[in-house]
Design a protein around this motif. Structure first.
Motif, PDB file in Angstrom:
ATOM      1  N   THR A  11       6.140  -7.466  11.876  1.00 51.04           N
ATOM      2  CA  THR A  11       5.884  -6.122  11.336  1.00 51.04           C
ATOM      3  C   THR A  11       6.261  -5.070  12.367  1.00 51.04           C
ATOM      4  O   THR A  11       5.400  -4.402  12.965  1.00 51.04           O
ATOM      5  N   ASP A 191       0.220  -3.138   6.421  1.00 48.52           N
ATOM      6  CA  ASP A 191       0.347  -3.442   4.993  1.00 48.52           C
ATOM      7  C   ASP A 191       1.132  -2.397   4.211  1.00 48.52           C
ATOM      8  O   ASP A 191       1.092  -2.359   2.981  1.00 48.52           O
ATOM      9  N   ASN A 586       1.433  -3.453  -5.688  1.00 51.67           N
ATOM     10  CA  ASN A 586       0.367  -4.000  -4.847  1.00 51.67           C
ATOM     11  C   ASN A 586      -0.655  -4.796  -5.658  1.00 51.67           C
ATOM     12  O   ASN A 586      -1.366  -5.652  -5.118  1.00 51.67           O
TER      13      ASN A 586
END
Length: 899
Positions: A11, A191, A586
C-alpha cells in the motif's frame, strides 16, 4: 547494496514520500544509477504485460472440423469411399472443406487482447538516472526509478507521487472516473479505493495537466494494469447461446439418425435383404438425414447479418455474436463515454441564493435556464461568466462546424458555457489582460488571477466552495454587493453540499475590483455564485433505454464514478428512480461469499458505483448463473475482463481503448448506445431466420429419409440413390435457406421478450411441425410414382428408372415450393407473408428450378445422375405432386394443427 523489499510494498499510498524513497533505496534528485537500474531489471524483469499463449492458425483450422455435423458428414463420406461411391464421397468432402474455410477466415482475427495491451504501453519513459532526466524504453523502467511526467504523457508504471505542480491525470480508462484526478504527495489511509488514491500514478493512464515526479513502486504484471491483464487471461469465454443450441440440436439429430438407421437396417435384414445392400442403403440414409447445407447456410446468414450491421456502425467480430445479442436480456453498461459524452460541462448555476439549471448549447450559441430565464441578464451572471473566462488557462474555439479545445476538461467546460453567451471568452480576456496568477494547488484548492482594465485591476478566483468562502467578505445579491454574514455563508455551504450529493462537482466563483496592483490579492473577495459540473448524458440514450425496456431487456449501469453522480445520470436516463439505491463497490462481497439475499439485492439494483474489474466479473457471473444472456458495454482498460466474460462484449469505437475493442465481440463505431438496439433487432431477426431455414432444411431432409426408409422397408421397386440425394440437398437446400436467412423482421419483433437461453432452436412443437411437413412431402411424392405407374405406364410393368426419375424431380420441386411454407405469422394472407414478399426467395426459387433442369438438359450431368423422363404427361404429374404438397401443408397450417 541489497535489492529493496519491493514485494512488501503493498500500500504505497499509505506511506509518506520520504519513507517510500527510503524503502526503495532511491533519491528524488539523482535517481538510480545506471548500474543499479540494470541490476534491478535483472531481478524484477521487464516492465511489460505478459501475453497468454495465442491460438495458432493451425489450431483455429483444426477447430473447424470438430463438430457433430462434420463427424456425421465424415462417416458418410467414409462409407461412400468404402463402397466405391466416389462421387458421393468427394461431394461430401467438398461440403466439409468449404465450411471449414469460411469458419477459419471468420475467426482468424480473434484472441488478440494481450497484443493490444502490449501496444497500449509500448511508449518511452522519462526517468532520472545518474542525476539526469533521460528517455528510456518503458520496458526498462524498474522499481525505484524516478519518473518525470507532464501534460500529455502516458504513465508507464505504477508510481507514488513525490512532487506535484498543478498535477492532474485522466484515469477513466482504468477506474471509470470521468473527471480528471488532482494529484498530491500526502499519505492516505490503507483502505482507500483505487479511484481515490490521489498520490498514486497508474500504468496506462494519462497526464492531463501540470507535471510531477513519482517513484516507481510496481512494474509489468504487478501493476494495476497488469492485474487487469491477468483477469483478461483468466476470464473464460463460454460458448455462445447459438453455439450451445446448435450443439444440442446436433446431438438430437445424431441420435434420431442412428435410431432410424438401426430400425431400417434390422427391418431390411428381416425382409431378406443382403447385408451389403443394407449398408449401401445406410449411406443413402446418412446423406438424407444430414442437412449438409446447414453449417454453410448458418455461417453465411450470420455473415450477411454482420455486413448489414456494419452499415449502421456496428462491427461484429464473431459471427455467433450476431445471434447472441438478439437473445440478450441483460445489458451491463459502463457510464463514462457510453451513456455519457465523457465531457465536463456546466450543468448548474447558483447566484444570489437562487439556483438555476442551465443547458449549454454551443451549436446555437445560446444558454438556456430551465428554472429561471430572467437570470441571464443579472450582474451576478455577467460576473460569473467573466470570472469563468479570466480565471482559466484552457483554450476553446468553435467556428460553427468544428470544435478546437485544449487544457483542463473542466476549464474547457467553463469556456463553452461563456462561449454560448453574447460576450465570448476572448472578448473578456482582451478587455482584462492577465498580469499575475496564483495557480491552483491541492493545498489551497483555489486558483486566482489578476487582470488590468484601464487604470483598475480585476481579481478573478475559483475553487472549492468551503475554501474560497474563507477569502470572501461579501456576496453579490441582485445589483448590490452586501456583507457575507455567517448565516449566509452557512446557507451557501448547505446548498453546495446538497448539489454535490446529487452528483455535481461544485466550484465557487469570486471577484474584486481594486485601484492598485496587489502582490497578495487573494482576500476580501465578493462571491458571485456557484457552478456545478457534470459529464452530460448522450441525448439519444433515454430513447434507446426505453426501447430496451419494451423489448424485455434489463439495463444496468456499472461505473467507477461517484455514487451520487451515477444515480443522477441514471435518473436522467430513465434507468433508476429516486427511491432506488446505488450499490457501492465497498459493499460488494467477493462472489463466493454472497448469500442468497445478497444475490437477490444485486439482481434488483439498477446502478453500481465505485466498482472494480473484479466486481464487474462477479455481477456478470451472477446474471449468467441465473441463465441470463449478458451483454456488457465498455470502453476502458478496466472493462476488458468483463467484456470477455460476458456472453457478448460490446466496446466503443471512438472513445474505447484498443484493449476493450480487441477483447470485445462487437464494436460500436459511433459509440452510440442506440446502435445496440438496432443490433438487438438484427440479432432477433437472425435467430428467427435461423429457425426458419433449420425447419426448412430438416423437413426437406427428413422427407428424403422417410422416402428412402419406406422404399427400403416395404421393398418397393424404386429408390433414390445416394448421389441423387446429395444433388437434391445441394440444389434445393442452400439457395432457399440463404434467402430465408435475409428475410425482414416482423414488425412486432421488439415488443416481445427475449428468448430464454434455454430455448432450443427446435422445440417439441416445431419438431412436430417438421414431421408433419416431411410426411406430407414424402406421401405426395411416393404417390406421384404410383399415379404415374397406374395411369400412364401400367401395361409396361414397373419401370424402375422412370419411377426413380418421377420421384427425383417431384421431390426437387416439392422442396423448392416448400420455402413458401416457412412463414409463421398468424392471420396473414399467403401472398402477404414476409417470405412471399422476400425478393431473394423468388430469386432462389427461380435459381433452383434452373439448376434442377440443368440435370435434365445437360447430357453428361443427366448420365451421372441416371435420370430421364419419357413425356410431358410425366412432367404434369411431377408438377401436380409438388403443388399438392404445398397446398396440403398450407391447409394444416391454416387449420392450426401445426405452426
Amino acid at each position: 547494496m541489497n535489492l529493496p523489499d519491493i514485494d512488501n510494498i503493498k500500500t504505497p499510498w499509505a506511506i509518506d514520500d520520504k519513507s517510500i524513497l527510503s524503502q526503495l533505496h532511491a533519491d528524488s534528485e539523482s535517481g538510480l544509477s545506471s548500474t543499479e537500474a540494470a541490476r534491478r531489471l535483472s531481478f524484477v524483469g521487464y516492465n511489460k504485460i505478459e501475453s497468454s499463449k495465442r491460438v495458432s492458425p493451425f489450431r483455429i483450422l483444426i477447430n473447424q472440423f470438430i463438430s457433430p455435423f462434420v463427424l456425421l458428414l465424415t462417416v458418410a463420406a467414409g462409407l461412400s469411399f468404402f463402397f466405391e461411391e466416389w462421387l458421393d464421397g468427394f461431394a461430401i468432402i467438398a461440403v466439409i472443406v468449404i465450411n471449414a474455410i469460411i469458419g477459419f477466415f471468420m475467426e482468424f482475427q480473434a484472441e488478440r487482447s494481450m497484443e493490444a495491451l502490449k501496444k497500449l504501453t509500448s511508449v518511452p519513459a522519462r526517468v532520472v538516472r545518474d542525476s539526469k532526466i533521460i528517455e528510456i524504453p518503458s520496458e526498462e523502467v524498474v522499481p525505484g526509478d524516478i519518473l518525470f511526467v507532464e501534460g500529455g504523457d502516458m504513465i508507464t508504471a505504477d508510481a507514488r507521487v513525490i512532487q506535484a505542480s498543478q498535477f492532474q491525470t485522466d484515469e477513466s480508462a482504468l477506474t471509470g472516473e470521468s473527471l480528471p484526478v488532482e494529484k498530491n504527495t500526502k499519505a492516505l489511509q490503507q483502505d482507500v479505493s483505487l479511484a481515490e488514491r490521489h498520490n498514486m500514478l497508474y500504468k496506462g493512464t494519462f497526464v492531463t495537466k501540470g507535471n510531477g515526479r513519482a517513484i516507481v513502486v510496481h512494474t509489468g504484471m504487478t501493476t494495476e494494469l497488469g492485474a487487469v491483464a491477468r483477469l483478461v487471461q483468466q476470464a473464460s469465454q463460454a460458448a455462445t447461446p447459438l453455439e450451445k443450441k446448435i450443439q444440442q440440436f446436433s446431438k438430437k439429430l445424431i441420435w434420431i439418425t442412428v435410431g432410424l438407421l438401426i430400425i431400417i437396417f434390422i427391418a431390411g435384414i428381416l425382409n431378406g435383404q443382403k447385408i451389403v445392400q443394407m449398408l449401401e442403403t445406410s449411406i443413402a440414409l446418412a446423406v438424407a438425414a444430414i442437412p449438409e447445407g446447414l453449417p454453410i447456410v448458418a455461417t453465411l446468414a450470420l455473415a450477411f447479418g454482420m455486413l448489414r450491421m456494419a452499415k449502421y456502425n456496428v462491427i461484429v467480430k464473431k459471427l455467433s455474436a450476431v445471434e447472441t445479442l438478439g437473445g440478450t436480456n441483460v445489458i451491463v453498461t459502463d457510464k463514462t463515454g457510453t451513456l455519457t459524452q465523457n465531457k465536463i460541462e456546466a450543468a448548474y448555476m447558483q447566484v444570489y441564493n437562487a439556483a438555476s439549471r442551465i443547458n449549454v448549447d454551443v451549436s446555437k450559441a445560446s444558454i438556456r435556464f430551465i428554472d429561471n430565464n430572467t437570470l441571464i441578464d443579472t450582474p451576478a451572471h455577467i460576473e460569473l461568466h467573466r470570472i469563468a473566462a479570466l480565471c482559466n488557462t484552457a483554450a476553446y474555439h468553435y467556428d460553427g462546424q468544428s470544435e478546437k479545445e485544449s487544457g483542463d476538461p473542466l476549464e474547457v467546460g467553463l469556456l463553452k458555457m461563456v462561449f454560448s453567451s453574447a460576450i465570448k471568452p476572448e472578448d473578456h480576456q482582451k478587455q482584462f489582460p492577465k498580469v499575475d496568477e496564483i495557480p491552483f494547488s491541492s493545498d489551497t484548492k483555489i486558483m486566482a488571477t489578476l487582470h488590468k482594465n484601464n487604470q483598475d485591476y480585476y481579481i478573478a478566483a475559483k475553487g472549492a466552495v468551503e475554501e474560497l468562502l474563507t477569502f470572501c467578505s461579501s456576496v453579490m445579491e441582485g445589483n448590490e454587493i452586501v456583507a457575507l454574514t455567517d448565516d449566509k455563508r452557512k446557507q451557501w455551504l448547505i446548498n453546495a453540499e446538497k448539489q454535490a450529493q446529487s452528483g455535481l462537482r461544485i466550484l465557487a466563483f469570486a471577484f474584486r475590483l481594486t485601484k492598485e496592483k496587489e502582490k497578495d490579492f487573494l482576500h476580501h473577495l465578493t462571491l458571485a455564485g456557484l457552478i456545478g459540473f457534470i459529464d452530460p448524458p448522450r441525448p439519444e440514450v433515454p430513447a434507446a433505454i426505453e426501447e430496451c425496456k419494451s423489448a424485455g431487456i434489463k439495463v444496468v449501469m456499472i461505473t467507477g464514478d461517484h455514487p451520487a453522480t451515477a444515480k443522477n445520470i441514471a435518473i436522467q436516463l430513465g434507468l433508476a428512480k429516486e427511491e432506488d439505491e446505488v450499490m457501492h463497490g465497498n459493499a460488494m462481497k467477493p462472489y463466493d461469499q454472497l448469500t442468497d439475499a445478497d444475490k437477490e439485492k444485486w439482481l434488483h439494483t439498477p446502478v453500481f458505483a465505485r466498482v472494480s474489474p473484479e466486481h464487474k466479473l462477479s455481477l456478470i457471473t451472477l446474471f449468467q448463473e441465473k441463465k441470463m444472456i449478458v451483454g456488457m458495454t465498455g470502453d476502458g482498460v478496466n472493462d476488458a475482463p468483463a467484456l470477455k466474460k460476458a456472453d457478448i462484449g460490446i466496446a466503443m469505437g471512438q472513445r474505447g481503448t484498443q484493449v476493450a475493442q480487441e477483447v470485445a465481440d462487437m464494436v460500436l463505431k459511433d459509440d452510440a448506445f442506440s446502435s445496440i438496439v438496432l443490433a438487438i433487432k438484427q440479432g432477433r431477426m437472425i435467430f428467427d431466420n435461423i429457425r426458419k431455414f433449420v425447419i426448412f432444411l430438416l423437413s426437406c431432409n427428413l422427407s428424403e429419409l422417410l422416402i428412402v426408409a419406406t422404399a427400403s422397408v416395404l421393398n418397393l421397386h424404386f429408390q433414390l440413390f445416394p448421389l441423387q440425394i446429395l444433388f437434391i440437398n445441394l440444389v434445393t437446400d442452400v439457395l432457399p435457406a440463404l434467402a430465408l436467412g435475409v428475410t425482414e423482421a416482423a414488425p412486432h419483433i421488439m415488443q416481445r421478450k427475449p428468448y430464454s437461453s434455454e430455448t432450443s432452436i427446435i422445440n417439441k412443437k416445431r419438431w412436430s411441425a417438421i414431421f408433419v411437413y416431411s410426411s406430407i412431402i414424402a406421401v405426395t411424392n411416393i404417390g406421384a410414382v404410383f399415379v404415374s405407374h397406374e395411369l400412364l405406364h401400367d401395361m409396361e410393368g414397373w419401370n424402375k428408372e422412370l419411377c426413380n426419375n418421377i420421384l427425383f424431380y417431384s421431390l426437387i420441386f416439392s422442396q423448392i415450393l416448400h420455402v413458401f411454407n416457412m412463414s409463421f405469422e398468424k392471420g396473414v394472407a399467403f401472398h402477404k407473408t414476409e417470405v412471399f414478399r422476400n425478393k431473394y426467395v423468388w430469386f432462389a426459387v427461380v435459381g433452383c428450378i434452373i439448376l434442377s433442369m440443368i440435370s435434365y438438359w445437360i447430357i453428361p450431368v443427366r448420365n451421372v445422375l441416371d435420370v430421364t423422363i419419357y413425356g410431358w404427361r410425366d412432367w404434369i404429374i411431377v408438377i401436380a405432386a409438388s403443388f399438392l404438397s404445398l397446398f396440403l401443408i398450407q391447409l394444416v397450417k391454416r387449420m392450426r394443427w401445426v405452426i
